[in-house]
Enzyme design. Structure first.
Site, mmCIF file in Angstrom:
data_model
loop_
_atom_site.group_PDB
_atom_site.id
_atom_site.type_symbol
_atom_site.label_atom_id
_atom_site.label_comp_id
_atom_site.label_asym_id
_atom_site.label_seq_id
_atom_site.Cartn_x
_atom_site.Cartn_y
_atom_site.Cartn_z
ATOM 1 N N ARG A 135 1.205 -1.419 16.003
ATOM 2 C CA ARG A 135 2.512 -1.182 15.378
ATOM 3 C C ARG A 135 3.194 0.000 16.075
ATOM 4 N NH1 ARG A 135 0.947 -1.653 8.931
ATOM 5 N NH2 ARG A 135 0.176 -3.799 8.989
ATOM 6 N N GLY A 163 0.806 -1.212 0.000
ATOM 7 C CA GLY A 163 0.000 0.000 0.000
ATOM 8 C C GLY A 163 0.846 1.272 0.000
ATOM 9 N N HIS A 221 2.089 -11.632 6.449
ATOM 10 C CA HIS A 221 2.076 -10.203 6.119
ATOM 11 C C HIS A 221 3.425 -9.555 6.467
ATOM 12 C CE1 HIS A 221 -1.105 -7.186 4.958
ATOM 13 N NE2 HIS A 221 -0.189 -6.335 5.370
ATOM 14 N N ARG A 232 14.415 -12.352 0.861
ATOM 15 C CA ARG A 232 15.408 -11.302 0.630
ATOM 16 C C ARG A 232 16.430 -11.652 -0.444
ATOM 17 N NH1 ARG A 232 11.923 -9.369 2.572
ATOM 18 N NH2 ARG A 232 11.662 -8.216 4.504
ATOM 19 N N SER A 266 -2.337 -2.946 -4.927
ATOM 20 C CA SER A 266 -2.960 -2.970 -3.596
ATOM 21 C C SER A 266 -4.211 -2.105 -3.555
ATOM 22 C CB SER A 266 -1.957 -2.452 -2.563
ATOM 23 O OG SER A 266 -2.627 -1.998 -1.413
ATOM 24 N N ASP A 291 4.852 -15.733 0.760
ATOM 25 C CA ASP A 291 5.624 -14.513 1.031
ATOM 26 C C ASP A 291 5.928 -14.391 2.511
ATOM 27 O OD1 ASP A 291 3.880 -12.769 2.574
ATOM 28 O OD2 ASP A 291 3.018 -11.937 0.761
ATOM 29 N N ARG A 301 3.801 -8.036 10.038
ATOM 30 C CA ARG A 301 3.193 -6.718 10.325
ATOM 31 C C ARG A 301 1.833 -6.835 10.986
ATOM 32 N NH1 ARG A 301 5.395 -2.725 7.171
ATOM 33 N NH2 ARG A 301 3.480 -1.577 6.761
ATOM 34 N N GLY A 316 9.525 -12.370 4.343
ATOM 35 C CA GLY A 316 10.940 -12.519 4.660
ATOM 36 C C GLY A 316 11.843 -12.896 3.503
ATOM 37 N N SER A 329 1.493 -16.719 4.292
ATOM 38 C CA SER A 329 2.067 -15.397 4.603
ATOM 39 C C SER A 329 1.649 -14.970 5.991
ATOM 40 C CB SER A 329 1.520 -14.390 3.576
ATOM 41 O OG SER A 329 1.710 -13.048 4.003
HETATM 42 C C1 LIG Z 1 4.651 -1.030 3.662
HETATM 43 C C2 LIG Z 1 3.862 -2.270 3.417
HETATM 44 C C3 LIG Z 1 2.564 -2.160 2.954
HETATM 45 C C4 LIG Z 1 1.828 -3.309 2.688
HETATM 46 N N1 LIG Z 1 0.577 -3.183 2.161
HETATM 47 C C5 LIG Z 1 -0.122 -4.284 1.835
HETATM 48 C C6 LIG Z 1 -1.354 -4.176 1.171
HETATM 49 O O1 LIG Z 1 -1.810 -3.086 0.876
HETATM 50 N N2 LIG Z 1 -2.025 -5.317 0.887
HETATM 51 C C7 LIG Z 1 -1.535 -6.560 1.225
HETATM 52 O O2 LIG Z 1 -2.179 -7.572 0.969
HETATM 53 N N3 LIG Z 1 -0.349 -6.689 1.818
HETATM 54 C C8 LIG Z 1 0.365 -5.579 2.123
HETATM 55 N N4 LIG Z 1 1.604 -5.718 2.683
HETATM 56 C C9 LIG Z 1 2.153 -7.071 2.917
HETATM 57 C C10 LIG Z 1 2.923 -7.561 1.671
HETATM 58 O O3 LIG Z 1 2.054 -7.832 0.617
HETATM 59 C C11 LIG Z 1 3.675 -8.848 1.982
HETATM 60 O O4 LIG Z 1 2.832 -9.794 2.577
HETATM 61 C C12 LIG Z 1 4.891 -8.629 2.866
HETATM 62 O O5 LIG Z 1 5.504 -7.384 2.617
HETATM 63 C C13 LIG Z 1 5.866 -9.750 2.626
HETATM 64 O O6 LIG Z 1 6.925 -9.679 3.465
HETATM 65 P P1 LIG Z 1 8.356 -9.026 3.099
HETATM 66 O O7 LIG Z 1 8.161 -7.540 3.131
HETATM 67 O O8 LIG Z 1 9.162 -9.525 4.200
HETATM 68 O O9 LIG Z 1 8.767 -9.520 1.730
HETATM 69 C C14 LIG Z 1 2.361 -4.589 2.957
HETATM 70 C C15 LIG Z 1 3.675 -4.688 3.418
HETATM 71 C C16 LIG Z 1 4.431 -3.551 3.624
HETATM 72 C C17 LIG Z 1 5.863 -3.703 4.069
HETATM 73 O O1 LIG Z 2 0.650 -1.677 6.147
HETATM 74 C C1 LIG Z 2 0.229 -2.765 5.744
HETATM 75 O O2 LIG Z 2 0.782 -3.847 6.018
HETATM 76 C C2 LIG Z 2 -0.973 -2.809 4.948
HETATM 77 O O3 LIG Z 2 -1.354 -3.855 4.569
HETATM 78 C C3 LIG Z 2 -1.702 -1.576 4.623
HETATM 79 C C4 LIG Z 2 -3.043 -1.501 4.937
HETATM 80 C C5 LIG Z 2 -3.714 -0.309 4.659
HETATM 81 C C6 LIG Z 2 -3.091 0.737 4.092
HETATM 82 C C7 LIG Z 2 -1.767 0.645 3.784
HETATM 83 C C8 LIG Z 2 -1.058 -0.524 4.020
#
Ligand SMILES: Cc1cc2nc3c(=O)[nH]c(=O)nc-3n(C[C@H](O)[C@H](O)[C@H](O)COP(=O)(O)O)c2cc1C
Ligand SMILES: O=C(O)C(=O)c1ccccc1
Length: 443
Positions: free
Chosen positions: A226, A115, A330, A365, A142, A361, A333, A363, A328
């Site tokens: 967070r 996002g 996420h 790298r 996203s 997904d 997060r 981690g 995953s």
């Molecule tokens: C800044 C940020 C924003 C993210 N926003 C979304 C999102 O909008 N929708 C979603 O399904 N996952 C979101 N994710 C999760 C990623 O799709 C993904 O699952 C995750 O980044 C994978 O881990 P990695 O960063 O260690 O590769 C977000 C992750 C980050 C770091």
């Molecule tokens: O931050 C995130 O992990 C995410 O999924 C997200 C959700 C809403 C808005 C922006 C990012």
């Protein structure tokens, strides 16, 4: 002496020379004295992004939930698996291609839905989508984007167009130049609104914009605790950032006008953001039976559930008739203390891998990480933060550099492991070793 690399893959299609990228970097250094636009070291990338981005934006991308235990555990889980390379075997021409949902993709890598990309660099989603397009890596748009879907799709397709756009508008008498017929691969990630009418509108737009696969994120119906963002008071969607899809949606705009005495979204961004968040991040999870609605609204195209971490839910996904899952957490997060996603991958693959497509997904790298996830049974892998760090440091070009580097690393690592095709990756090349300790000490 290496054998000449065949330009074509097994089906005779021209093969992008992914492994070539590392030699391009050396050549660039010798010929032009140029260093890579962004570091190639995954462990330095984070620091480079920290220096390039605002503290709020960097911490938003970098951070995990809680004490970041799950985020760190994701890396530890990769470190516990080691590769057992095989020697004196054919490894060229290398074929990184995979088939997902009946469609062939050049590589097993996808850009994770992330996002608010406009908050990390002005190139935003268009920059990342263009970078992906140039490498034939599917871009997963996203729901929380800063640019409307249609604009991102058009920019990515245009970047592939053999004819650059005409600088003057076409005259009404002369036919306009042929528009591009090439479409960059893209998927659509849904944060699932409460309103079915709004959901239907988003999905209709996603299909019209050429998204072939629907990714439904299950683990973020509300935002986790967070601390980095809480301490900075920074959550982009609350400030109106990352709501472009909703704000540009005709159904959402009508809904908002109806509940705010005719105000438009632009009249009151704060109230509109609250209304959008109440739809997409309400705190109410949908139910398994609601997937029937999504199936009806999306039609027959593939549906993938993102955020599955248990065999039980993977079985539910099969029963719900979806086409795939993303194992995953996420990127650590959401639920802090949750199990590392990689730890669950093999048993989920064993349980449902024959009945739906398992993606991974969290981690990832390095090229070795991708090999490990594929060897544990994932059919393809999503990468998130590293590409966004590249974006933060050097915009679209930086994002492209990180993706190209990861693809080159995958390609070279496959060769060094004695593997020619992705389909050869299986558990026989892995050994699990528990050294204990933390991420740094188990380097
Ligand atoms: C800044 C940020 C924003 C993210 N926003 C979304 C999102 O909008 N929708 C979603 O399904 N996952 C979101 N994710 C999760 C990623 O799709 C993904 O699952 C995750 O980044 C994978 O881990 P990695 O960063 O260690 O590769 C977000 C992750 C980050 C770091
Ligand atoms: O931050 C995130 O992990 C995410 O999924 C997200 C959700 C809403 C808005 C922006 C990012």
């Amino acid at each position: 002496m290496s054998e000449p690399q065949d330009k074509n893959d097994r089906d005779g299609n021209e093969k992008p020379p992914y492994g070539q990228y590392q030699f391009d970097l050396y050549a660039q250094a010798i010929i032009a004295g140029q260093k890579p636009i962004v570091t190639t070291d995954p462990n330095k990338l984070e620091q480079a992004a920290r220096e390039a981005m605002t503290p709020e934006a960097f911490n938003y991308v970098f951070g995990g939930a809680g004490e970041q235990a799950t985020m760190h555990a994701n890396r530890l889980a990769f470190r516990q698996w080691k590769l057992i390379p095989r020697m004196l075997r054919p490894t060229l021409p290398r074929d990184l291609s995979v088939e997902l949902f009946g469609k062939k993709y050049d590589t097993p890598l996808l850009m994770a839905p992330i996002g608010v990309q406009g908050a990390y660099h002005p190139d935003g989603e268009k920059g990342v989508a263009t970078a992906c397009a140039s490498l034939n890596v599917p871009f997963i748009y996203s729901t929380a984007a800063t640019t409307p879907l249609e604009d991102v799709a058009a920019a990515a397709d245009l970047s592939l167009s053999p004819t650059s756009p005409s600088p003057t508008p076409p005259s009404p008498t002369s036919p306009s130049p042929p528009t591009t017929t090439t479409s960059a691969p893209r998927w659509f990630q849904l944060y699932w609104p409460l309103s079915d009418t709004l959901t239907a509108s988003l999905l209709t737009r996603a299909r019209a914009a050429g998204c072939t696969t629907l990714v439904v994120t299950l683990d973020t119906f509300t935002m986790a605790w967070r601390p980095l963002d809480l301490d900075a008071g920074y959550l982009p969607p609350v400030r109106g950032e990352g709501n472009a899809l909703g704000f540009s949606d005709p159904v959402f705009r009508r809904m908002f006008a109806a509940q705010s005495d005719g105000d438009t979204v632009e009249d009151n961004v704060v109230a509109a953001s609250r209304a959008w968040l109440a739809e997409a991040f309400s705190g109410h999870a949908h139910r398994w039976e609601d997937l029937a609605t999504l199936r009806r609204l999306w039609g027959s195209g593939p549906i993938v559930l993102k955020g599955v971490l248990s065999v039980g839910d993977a079985e539910m996904a099969v029963r719900a008739g979806v086409d795939g899952i993303v194992v995953s957490n996420h990127g650590g997060r959401q639920l802090d203390g949750a199990v590392p996603a990689l730890e669950m991958l093999p048993e989920i693959v064993d349980a449902v891998g024959g009945r739906l497509t398992v993606l991974y997904d969290s981690g990832v790298r390095t090229g070795a990480d991708v090999l490990k996830a594929l060897a544990l049974g994932a059919k393809a892998v999503l990468v998130g933060r590293p590409v966004i760090y590249g974006l933060g440091v050097a915009g679209s070009e930086g994002a492209r550099h990180v993706l190209a580097g990861l693809l080159a690393d995958i390609d070279q690592s496959m060769g060094l492991a004695g593997v020619q095709n992705v389909t050869e990756l299986n558990r026989s090349i892995l050994r699990k070793i528990n050294y204990g300790g933390d991420v740094k000490s188990s380097l």
